[in-house]
Scaffold this motif. Structure first.
Motif, PDB file in Angstrom:
ATOM      1  N   LYS A 197      27.532  19.378  46.693  1.00  0.00           N
ATOM      2  CA  LYS A 197      26.030  18.880  46.359  1.00  0.00           C
ATOM      3  C   LYS A 197      25.279  19.569  45.737  1.00  0.00           C
ATOM      4  CE  LYS A 197      24.333  17.706  51.391  1.00  0.00           C
ATOM      5  NZ  LYS A 197      24.125  17.920  52.939  1.00  0.00           N
TER       6      LYS A 197
ATOM      7  N   ALA B 141      32.248  22.010  55.836  1.00  0.00           N
ATOM      8  CA  ALA B 141      30.569  22.655  54.910  1.00  0.00           C
ATOM      9  C   ALA B 141      30.873  23.725  54.015  1.00  0.00           C
ATOM     10  CB  ALA B 141      30.289  24.121  56.268  1.00  0.00           C
TER      11      ALA B 141
ATOM     12  N   GLU C 265      30.673  20.088  51.137  1.00  0.00           N
ATOM     13  CA  GLU C 265      30.161  19.525  50.683  1.00  0.00           C
ATOM     14  C   GLU C 265      28.840  20.124  50.370  1.00  0.00           C
ATOM     15  OE1 GLU C 265      28.050  17.993  55.178  1.00  0.00           O
ATOM     16  OE2 GLU C 265      30.167  16.410  55.125  1.00  0.00           O
ATOM     17  N   SER C 266      28.849  21.421  50.024  1.00  0.00           N
ATOM     18  CA  SER C 266      27.800  22.510  49.774  1.00  0.00           C
ATOM     19  C   SER C 266      27.817  22.500  48.605  1.00  0.00           C
ATOM     20  CB  SER C 266      27.659  24.325  50.305  1.00  0.00           C
ATOM     21  OG  SER C 266      28.874  24.465  49.954  1.00  0.00           O
TER      22      SER C 266
ATOM     23  N   ALA D 223      25.310  22.718  53.076  1.00  0.00           N
ATOM     24  CA  ALA D 223      25.796  21.282  54.339  1.00  0.00           C
ATOM     25  C   ALA D 223      26.053  22.229  55.596  1.00  0.00           C
ATOM     26  CB  ALA D 223      27.025  21.320  53.878  1.00  0.00           C
TER      27      ALA D 223
END
Length: 526
Positions: A86, A79, A82-83, A51
Motif C-alpha cells: 500500500k 499485514a 499489505e502495508s 494494514a
C-alpha cells in the motif's frame, strides 16, 4: 536516491550495514486482542500506510480466550506485506522494525521451534483459582515486595501455574515463554528475547534488581520455568535482524534491524508524547487507559499497576479498565442500526449523528446514569453495564448522552486515583476513538476541568513501536528526539468553568449508583 552506509554491531559482535539515506521509513507492528496491524511511517511520524488483519479468537471453554499461533504469524506476515504494498515505497528504504502488543497473556514456543500451545489473549480468566489461592495464602504480599504489582488471573505467572496443575506436559515441551510481540519478533529474527515493559507488568521482574528472579518464581511455585524466560532487553535494543525466511514471507529485506518493542500501553503513551513527569495521557478506545511516568514506583496502594516504562529509568503508573469507547460501539451496533444504515446510504458517518444527538441535550437536562461495564469493570469484577434513571420521557438521544458521560466518568475515576500521587497537569493528552469527537473531548475537559490536548489520529501503538525502531536504527537520538519529531497536537479543548458544578454533581450521582449496586452484583454470577 542518495544514501550512506551505517555499521551496527549486534549482540554476537558481527557487523550489519543498513542504508540510512534521505528517504527512510520505519515499520511498527501492533498485535491487539482481535487485530494485527502493520503501519509504515516516515521519520517525521507521517503515517504512510497501514494494514489491519483480524485474528480468530478460540473459546474452547467459558473464560478461555486463545488464538492459533501459526495463524497469528501468517496474519502478521500478511499485514506486513499489505502495508508495504500500500505504501508504494521501496522496502529497502525501511530502516527498522519494532513492535507493540497487548500485555499479559501467554505465548509459548517448544524445543522444536513450534508453538507448544495456543496463544492466550489478555482476556482469559481460567487462572482465577490460582490467584485466589495466592491471596488466601498471603503470597501476593511477598510478591508485591519484589514486583510492586498485584497478581492478575491473566498474567503469565497465573497461567503458567494453571498449566502446571492442569496440563504439565505443555510446560515440559516449552523452551521459551513470550509475550505476543516477543513471539512475532522471534518469528522474524529467529532470536529469543524478553522485554522489560511487558515482563515488568507481568510479575516476571524483580523491580529492585531489574532482573528475572528465581526466588520470585519460587513464590509462584514455578521454579522450573525460570530457565524458560529469555534474556531481558530494553524497548529500543536491537534483538536481531530480519532473516532470509522472514524476508521471503513479508517482503522486508533481509538484515533490517529489529528492536525489542513494548507493551501497547507504553507505545500509545510515548506516541502521545509521554516522555517526562509533567505529562499525563489518556487513551479512550476499547480500554480506558490513563497514565503518567515517574522515576519511582507508587507503592502506597493507591494504584494497582507499576511497570517499567519504555524510557529506561522511568516507571509507568497506570490505571486502566475495559470501560471506554467500546461501550459506545455496542450502543451503535444494537440501538442505532437504522441510523447507521441511513448515514451510510447518504455517504455520511454514524458518528456525525451521535455527536449531533449528544450536542442537542445539555448535561443538566439529562439525569440518566450509564455504567460502562459491558466488557468489564474498574469497580467490581462482577459489575455489569447499566442504565439507571430511565423514564418514559427519555429516548435514545438521552441514553447516548449518558453513554458518552459514563465513559468519561470511568476515566475520571482512574485519573482521580492517579492524581493522589502527583500534581494536576497543565493538560492531559487524549488519543483513541473518542478523541475524534470534539463533543466528547469537551465533556472530558468539562468533567475533569483540565485542558485536553488531542493527538493526531493515527495508529498510535504502531507509531510507538516505530519510534523504538527509529532509535535502534539511529534515526532518533532518544525518545525525546523521537517525540519532538513525530508527535503532533492537533487541537486543545479547554474546560468551561460554568459546567464544573454540573459535572461534579453528575459524577457524584455516578458514584452513588455504583455504591448502591455494590451488593447486587453477586446475583449476576451466571
Amino acid at each position: 536516491m542518495p544514501f550512506l552506509l551505517a555499521e551496527i554491531l549486534n549482540f554476537q559482535g558481527s557487523i550489519h550495514r543498513i542504508s540510512v539515506g534521505s528517504f527512510r521509513y520505519l515499520l511498527g507492528i501492533d498485535n491487539g486482542g482481535t487485530f494485527s496491524k502493520a503501519a509504515i511511517f516516515d521519520e517525521d511520524g507521517k503515517q504512510i500506510s497501514v494494514a489491519s488483519v483480524p485474528t480468530v479468537t478460540i473459546t474452547p471453554k467459558p473464560g478461555y480466550t486463545e488464538r492459533d499461533m501459526n495463524e497469528l504469524w501468517e496474519v502478521n506476515a500478511q499485514a506486513i506485506r499489505e502495508s508495504i504494498e500500500k505504501s508504494g515505497i521501496d522496502p529497502k528504504d525501511i530502516a527498522g522494525v519494532s513492535f507493540s502488543g497487548h500485555g499479559k497473556g501467554l505465548y509459548m514456543v517448544g524445543y522444536d521451534g513450534k508453538p507448544s500451545y495456543n496463544g492466550i489473549i489478555s482476556t482469559d480468566t481460567r487462572a482465577w483459582a490460582q490467584v485466589e489461592r495466592w491471596y488466601k495464602e498471603g503470597v501476593n504480599k511477598k510478591v508485591y515486595e519484589k514486583t510492586f504489582q498485584e497478581i492478575l488471573a491473566v498474567q503469565p505467572v497465573s497461567l503458567l501455574a494453571w498449566f502446571k496443575e492442569n496440563d504439565p506436559k505443555v510446560l515440559e515441551r516449552t523452551k521459551y515463554i513470550f509475550a505476543v510481540k516477543d513471539y512475532i519478533r522471534y518469528m522474524l529474527t529467529g532470536e529469543a528475547y524478553s522485554e522489560y515493559t511487558d515482563c515488568s507488568g507481568s510479575n516476571f521482574v524483580n523491580m529492585t534488581t531489574k532482573q528475572h528472579d528465581k526466588e520470585l518464581m519460587a513464590l509462584f511455585g514455578l521454579e522450573e520455568c525460570y530457565d524458560k524466560l529469555p534474556p531481558l532487553r530494553y524497548s529500543a535494543d536491537i534483538c536481531g535482524y530480519i532473516t532470509k525466511e522472514a524476508s521471503e514471507k513479508t517482503l522486508l529485506p533481509e538484515g533490517i534491524p529489529v528492536a525489542a518493542g513494548m507493551f501497547d500501553v507504553d507505545a500509545c503513551g510515548i506516541a502521545s508524547g509521554l516522555c517526562d513527569e509533567e505529562q499525563m495521557c489518556m487513551v479512550a478506545g476499547t480500554w480506558s487507559i490513563n497514565e503518567f511516568i515517574r522515576k519511582e514506583p507508587v507503592t502506597n496502594g493507591t494504584v494497582d499497576l507499576n511497570s517499567m516504562f519504555c524510557i529506561p529509568g522511568y516507571y509507568l503508573i497506570e490505571e486502566s479498565s475495559p470501560t471506554s469507547a467500546g461501550n459506545m460501539e455496542w450502543f451503535i451496533r444494537n440501538l442505532m442500526s437504522y441510523e447507521k444504515a441511513e448515514a451510510k446510504e447518504k455517504g455520511g458517518s454514524i458518528y456525525d449523528i451521535t455527536n449531533e444527538w449528544v450536542t442537542s441535550i445539555e448535561p443538566q437536562d439529562n439525569n440518566i446514569i450509564f455504567l460502562p461495564f459491558l466488557n468489564g469493570s474498574n469497580e467490581d469484577a462482577l459489575a455489569k453495564g447499566t442504565f439507571v434513571g430511565l423514564t418514559a420521557y427519555h429516548n435514545k438521544k438521552h441514553m447516548l448522552r449518558a453513554v458518552y458521560e459514563g465513559i468519561v466518568f470511568s476515566h475520571v475515576t482512574h485519573v482521580k486515583k492517579l492524581l493522589r500521587n502527583r500534581e494536576v497537569p497543565k493538560s492531559i493528552r487524549l488519543s483513541g476513538g473518542a478523541a475524534n469527537s470534539d463533543v466528547w473531548v469537551q465533556i472530558f475537559a468539562d468533567a475533569l476541568q483540565i485542558p485536553i490536548d488531542v493527538i493526531e489520529d493515527k495508529e498510535l501503538g504502531a507509531q510507538g513501536a516505530a519510534m523504538a525502531a527509529g532509535i535502534a536504527a539511529g534515526i532518533y537520538a532518544d525518545y525525546q528526539d523521537a517525540v519532538n519529531r513525530t508527535v503532533t497536537i492537533t487541537k486543545t479543548i479547554y474546560p468551561r468553568p460554568e459546567y464544573k458544578e454540573i459535572y461534579e454533581e453528575k459524577y457524584a450521582t455516578y458514584r452513588a449508583v455504583i455504591q448502591g449496586l455494590s451488593s447486587a452484583w453477586d446475583h449476576f454470577k451466571n
